[in-house]
Design an enzyme around this catalytic site. Structure first.
Site, PDB file in Angstrom:
ATOM      1  N   SER A  47       0.832  -1.206   0.000  1.00  0.00           N
ATOM      2  CA  SER A  47       0.000   0.000   0.000  1.00  0.00           C
ATOM      3  C   SER A  47       0.864   1.254   0.000  1.00  0.00           C
ATOM      4  O   SER A  47       2.074   1.197   0.247  1.00  0.00           O
ATOM      5  CB  SER A  47      -0.929   0.021   1.230  1.00  0.00           C
ATOM      6  OG  SER A  47      -0.171   0.084   2.422  1.00  0.00           O
ATOM      7  N   LEU A  49       3.134   4.417  -0.328  1.00  0.00           N
ATOM      8  CA  LEU A  49       4.398   4.688  -1.005  1.00  0.00           C
ATOM      9  C   LEU A  49       5.092   3.406  -1.434  1.00  0.00           C
ATOM     10  O   LEU A  49       5.704   3.354  -2.509  1.00  0.00           O
ATOM     11  CB  LEU A  49       5.315   5.505  -0.090  1.00  0.00           C
ATOM     12  CG  LEU A  49       6.690   5.855  -0.650  1.00  0.00           C
ATOM     13  CD1 LEU A  49       6.577   6.618  -1.963  1.00  0.00           C
ATOM     14  CD2 LEU A  49       7.498   6.653   0.368  1.00  0.00           C
ATOM     15  N   SER A 179      11.145  10.561   7.525  1.00  0.00           N
ATOM     16  CA  SER A 179      10.100  11.586   7.492  1.00  0.00           C
ATOM     17  C   SER A 179      10.733  12.917   7.849  1.00  0.00           C
ATOM     18  O   SER A 179      11.790  12.969   8.490  1.00  0.00           O
ATOM     19  CB  SER A 179       8.992  11.249   8.496  1.00  0.00           C
ATOM     20  OG  SER A 179       8.142  12.359   8.717  1.00  0.00           O
ATOM     21  N   TYR A 192       6.099   8.680  16.912  1.00  0.00           N
ATOM     22  CA  TYR A 192       6.475   8.659  15.497  1.00  0.00           C
ATOM     23  C   TYR A 192       7.756   9.455  15.264  1.00  0.00           C
ATOM     24  O   TYR A 192       8.696   8.970  14.610  1.00  0.00           O
ATOM     25  CB  TYR A 192       5.337   9.233  14.662  1.00  0.00           C
ATOM     26  CG  TYR A 192       5.593   9.213  13.178  1.00  0.00           C
ATOM     27  CD1 TYR A 192       5.526   8.021  12.462  1.00  0.00           C
ATOM     28  CD2 TYR A 192       5.895  10.385  12.484  1.00  0.00           C
ATOM     29  CE1 TYR A 192       5.758   7.998  11.094  1.00  0.00           C
ATOM     30  CE2 TYR A 192       6.131  10.368  11.118  1.00  0.00           C
ATOM     31  CZ  TYR A 192       6.059   9.174  10.425  1.00  0.00           C
ATOM     32  OH  TYR A 192       6.291   9.153   9.072  1.00  0.00           O
ATOM     33  N   LYS A 196      11.512   8.128  13.958  1.00  0.00           N
ATOM     34  CA  LYS A 196      12.139   8.653  12.748  1.00  0.00           C
ATOM     35  C   LYS A 196      13.456   9.368  13.050  1.00  0.00           C
ATOM     36  O   LYS A 196      14.375   9.343  12.222  1.00  0.00           O
ATOM     37  CB  LYS A 196      11.175   9.583  12.011  1.00  0.00           C
ATOM     38  CG  LYS A 196       9.947   8.867  11.454  1.00  0.00           C
ATOM     39  CD  LYS A 196      10.342   7.729  10.514  1.00  0.00           C
ATOM     40  CE  LYS A 196       9.136   7.081   9.873  1.00  0.00           C
ATOM     41  NZ  LYS A 196       9.515   5.985   8.927  1.00  0.00           N
ATOM     42  N   THR A 227      -1.470   9.115   1.418  1.00  0.00           N
ATOM     43  CA  THR A 227      -1.605   7.680   1.684  1.00  0.00           C
ATOM     44  C   THR A 227      -2.557   7.482   2.862  1.00  0.00           C
ATOM     45  O   THR A 227      -3.093   8.441   3.423  1.00  0.00           O
ATOM     46  CB  THR A 227      -0.243   7.056   2.016  1.00  0.00           C
ATOM     47  OG1 THR A 227       0.217   7.565   3.285  1.00  0.00           O
ATOM     48  CG2 THR A 227       0.792   7.365   0.953  1.00  0.00           C
TER      49      THR A 227
END
Length: 310
Positions: A47, A49, A179, A192, A196, A227
């Site tokens: 799914s 990217l 990211s 998150y 990253k 997305t």
């Protein structure tokens, strides 16, 4: 005189535009040629990217190994790619390897299965990931661990499992899809952003250590992409966020980002930021004027009485 000058300049401008367009086309064709017949592994390929990377690299003639948790979705993608006739380049039927990146015990076996497909790996694209929305005070440590397992420990484990084969061949390219939040931190994205930031640090170190073995490392830091990342994000209690953020819906198309990833591989770029002007400037602001940056982030947090949905 003005008329004469303008009529003389116009063809010159058009010629410059034509030359620039031709150079870009040649550069794009050369980039595609760099991965033709190369073995490319894509995680999180079913799914977003990852799926678009599969399409773009397949169209460029790469030999794909598609990885993910859903065997049925992987097979559907394989059939889609095999049926594609959108390129004149010779394409190859992809292989699939099903495993869960959050399962440490599955990584070594998955790496062995990946190597069995073609015997080696030229490009590893660590794309699989999960997002998060929530306040730090309400978020259980299990949620922090879950995000880190998916976004950091899983890609690190797979990279380590495949790295020895690259070193032996003195050839390979490791790509980490990070990211913009691996460079700056935004309120209500703590787990998150932390995962990253860790990703950025690890692969920066890896780049320095494996340069002597002729192995390339690229960290790609996109901004918002159209997305389902926000839909599938976990919240403070571990439940699904289930909301399509406005900024996500208005983000870059995954197909464009996938082409940028292909270009980064072809040009052997070290670090790539694919974000709009404001977040890109924020990266510099964090370094050059940290007090102002911290003040802006604190102000943003105060305005939000709950996790931000954007």
């Amino acid at each position: 005189m003005d008329f004469v000058t303008s009529t003389a300049i116009l063809p010159l401008l058009l010629g410059c535009v034509g030359v620039c367009s031709l150079l870009k086309l040649l550069q794009w064709l050369r980039t595609r040629a760099c991965v033709r017949n190369a073995v490319v592994v894509v995680t999180g390929a079913t799914s977003g990217l990852g799926r678009e990377c599969a399409r773009v690299f397949h169209a460029a003639g790469a030999k794909l190994v598609l990885c993910g948790r859903n065997a049925k979705a992987l097979e559907e993608l394989t059939r889609e790619l095999a049926a594609s006739r959108a390129t004149k380049v010779q394409t190859h039927k992809p292989y699939t390897v099903t495993f869960d990146l959050t399962d440490p015990g599955a990584i070594v076996g998955a790496a062995a299965e990946i190597l069995q497909c073609f015997g080696y790996v030229d490009v590893l694209i660590n794309n699989a990931g999960i997002s998060y929305r929530g306040t730090i005070v309400d978020t259980s440590l299990d949620v922090d661990r879950r995000v880190m397992e998916t976004n950091y420990f899983g890609p690190v484990a797979l990279t380590k499992a495949l790295l020895s084969s690259m070193i032996r061949r003195r050839q390979g390219h490791v790509v980490a899809i990070s990211s913009i939040q691996g460079k700056i931190s935004v309120p209500f994205r703590s787990a998150y952003a932390a995962s990253k930031h860790a990703t950025q640090a690890f692969f920066d170190c890896l780049r320095a250590e494996v340069e002597q073995h002729d192995i390339e490392v690229t960290v790609v830091s996109p901004g918002y992409i159209q997305t389902s990342l926000s839909l599938n994000a976990v919240t403070a209690d571990g439940s699904k966020y289930g909301v399509m953020d406005e900024t996500t819906a208005q983000g870059r198309s995954p197909s464009q980002v996938a082409r940028d990833v292909l270009a980064a591989v072809g040009k052997k770029k070290k670090d790539v930021v694919l974000a709009d002007v404001v977040p890109s400037l924020a990266v510099y602001l964090r370094t050059l004027a940290p007090r102002l940056f911290f003040s802006l982030m604190a102000s943003r947090a105060r305005k939000e009485q709950k996790p931000k949905r954007c």
